[in-house]
Design a protein around this motif. Sequence first.
Motif, PDB file in Angstrom:
ATOM      1  N   GLU A 133     -61.713  40.748  63.719  1.00  0.00           N
ATOM      2  CA  GLU A 133     -61.618  39.355  63.272  1.00  0.00           C
ATOM      3  C   GLU A 133     -62.891  38.560  63.556  1.00  0.00           C
ATOM      4  O   GLU A 133     -63.182  37.570  62.878  1.00  0.00           O
ATOM      5  CB  GLU A 133     -60.407  38.658  63.910  1.00  0.00           C
ATOM      6  CG  GLU A 133     -60.333  38.740  65.418  1.00  0.00           C
ATOM      7  CD  GLU A 133     -59.460  39.883  65.915  1.00  0.00           C
ATOM      8  OE1 GLU A 133     -58.829  39.719  66.968  1.00  0.00           O
ATOM      9  OE2 GLU A 133     -59.432  40.935  65.242  1.00  0.00           O
ATOM     10  N   TYR A 166     -65.475  37.933  60.766  1.00  0.00           N
ATOM     11  CA  TYR A 166     -65.240  36.893  59.762  1.00  0.00           C
ATOM     12  C   TYR A 166     -65.567  35.496  60.284  1.00  0.00           C
ATOM     13  O   TYR A 166     -65.436  34.516  59.549  1.00  0.00           O
ATOM     14  CB  TYR A 166     -63.781  36.945  59.286  1.00  0.00           C
ATOM     15  CG  TYR A 166     -63.428  38.252  58.641  1.00  0.00           C
ATOM     16  CD1 TYR A 166     -63.798  38.530  57.321  1.00  0.00           C
ATOM     17  CD2 TYR A 166     -62.748  39.248  59.352  1.00  0.00           C
ATOM     18  CE1 TYR A 166     -63.477  39.750  56.728  1.00  0.00           C
ATOM     19  CE2 TYR A 166     -62.428  40.468  58.760  1.00  0.00           C
ATOM     20  CZ  TYR A 166     -62.799  40.705  57.456  1.00  0.00           C
ATOM     21  OH  TYR A 166     -62.486  41.917  56.879  1.00  0.00           O
ATOM     22  N   GLY A 210     -70.246  36.286  62.685  1.00  0.00           N
ATOM     23  CA  GLY A 210     -69.947  37.505  61.939  1.00  0.00           C
ATOM     24  C   GLY A 210     -71.160  38.049  61.214  1.00  0.00           C
ATOM     25  O   GLY A 210     -71.380  39.262  61.165  1.00  0.00           O
ATOM     26  N   GLN A 211     -71.969  37.161  60.652  1.00  0.00           N
ATOM     27  CA  GLN A 211     -73.173  37.591  59.935  1.00  0.00           C
ATOM     28  C   GLN A 211     -74.175  38.229  60.889  1.00  0.00           C
ATOM     29  O   GLN A 211     -74.798  39.240  60.581  1.00  0.00           O
ATOM     30  CB  GLN A 211     -73.814  36.391  59.221  1.00  0.00           C
ATOM     31  CG  GLN A 211     -74.997  36.757  58.335  1.00  0.00           C
ATOM     32  CD  GLN A 211     -74.597  37.633  57.163  1.00  0.00           C
ATOM     33  OE1 GLN A 211     -73.547  37.442  56.574  1.00  0.00           O
ATOM     34  NE2 GLN A 211     -75.429  38.606  56.835  1.00  0.00           N
ATOM     35  N   TYR A 249     -72.856  41.681  61.871  1.00  0.00           N
ATOM     36  CA  TYR A 249     -73.036  42.627  60.765  1.00  0.00           C
ATOM     37  C   TYR A 249     -74.478  43.118  60.706  1.00  0.00           C
ATOM     38  O   TYR A 249     -74.733  44.323  60.547  1.00  0.00           O
ATOM     39  CB  TYR A 249     -72.637  41.957  59.455  1.00  0.00           C
ATOM     40  CG  TYR A 249     -72.911  42.796  58.226  1.00  0.00           C
ATOM     41  CD1 TYR A 249     -72.078  43.862  57.892  1.00  0.00           C
ATOM     42  CD2 TYR A 249     -74.008  42.523  57.420  1.00  0.00           C
ATOM     43  CE1 TYR A 249     -72.337  44.638  56.772  1.00  0.00           C
ATOM     44  CE2 TYR A 249     -74.270  43.291  56.298  1.00  0.00           C
ATOM     45  CZ  TYR A 249     -73.442  44.353  55.971  1.00  0.00           C
ATOM     46  OH  TYR A 249     -73.703  45.117  54.866  1.00  0.00           O
TER      47      TYR A 249
END
Length: 248
Positions: free
Chosen positions: A101, A104, A109-110, A113
């Motif tokens: 979670e 997101y 989150g970016q 990633y």
Amino acid sequence: MNALQFLRSLAFNIYMYVFMAGLGIVFFPWAAFSSRGARTACTIYANHIVRMAAIMVGLKSEVRGPVPQGEVMVAAKHQSFLDILIIFAALPRPKFIMKAELMYAPVLGQYAYRLGCVPVNRGKRGKAVAKMLEDVQRGRREPGQLCIYPQGTRVAPGVPAPYKIGTHVLYEQLGQDCVPVATNVGVFWPKRGVMRRPGTCVVEFLEPIQPGLGRREFMKQLEDSIEGASNRLNDEAGFVPPAARTAD
């Protein structure tokens, strides 16, 4: 003294998140498209907060043991947010197994990633491990240190918690050395609450476990190594286990 330390801790906590937001926004245009940008921002943040912990609340940090440089699996004791930052600052190219979670979450989150972090849905254990392995395999083209928390969550000093079998599944699939990591950070920076105690917290990289061990042998060696070293570091920090406090 406790009231003053509480106020210093509160100011530090606020500073930590304000600085995170500001740095995240400033670097976002670069980090959104570049793993180098994301890593640069996170490295600056980790090193800065570790330094500010010493300045603002008197909490110094020490890294012991040989820091792994190659492509290895790192299995670490997790007691607070600070041990994440110390490990991230120490390793050359770390990436973490993390809750799905969080991928997101805006901005965070970016960054995760771009760093190559591997999302795991802990609510669906079997599927989570399979997905974890799939993502790890895809990410192996970029060498680095894949960090996992064998107990799956933050665990306060002196509190028992099982080591999860997914750690061995990952160790077996990767076929790499596994470097255990011990810490006593939770003695000074608790799992919950505002207070940060002054002192010296330690993160210690331990003797690597070579690939090829069976599940039972690996899990026992990993747990004995991490728990034994963490208990030693807790004692060094003057930690008194809950059972001993009750007895007194």
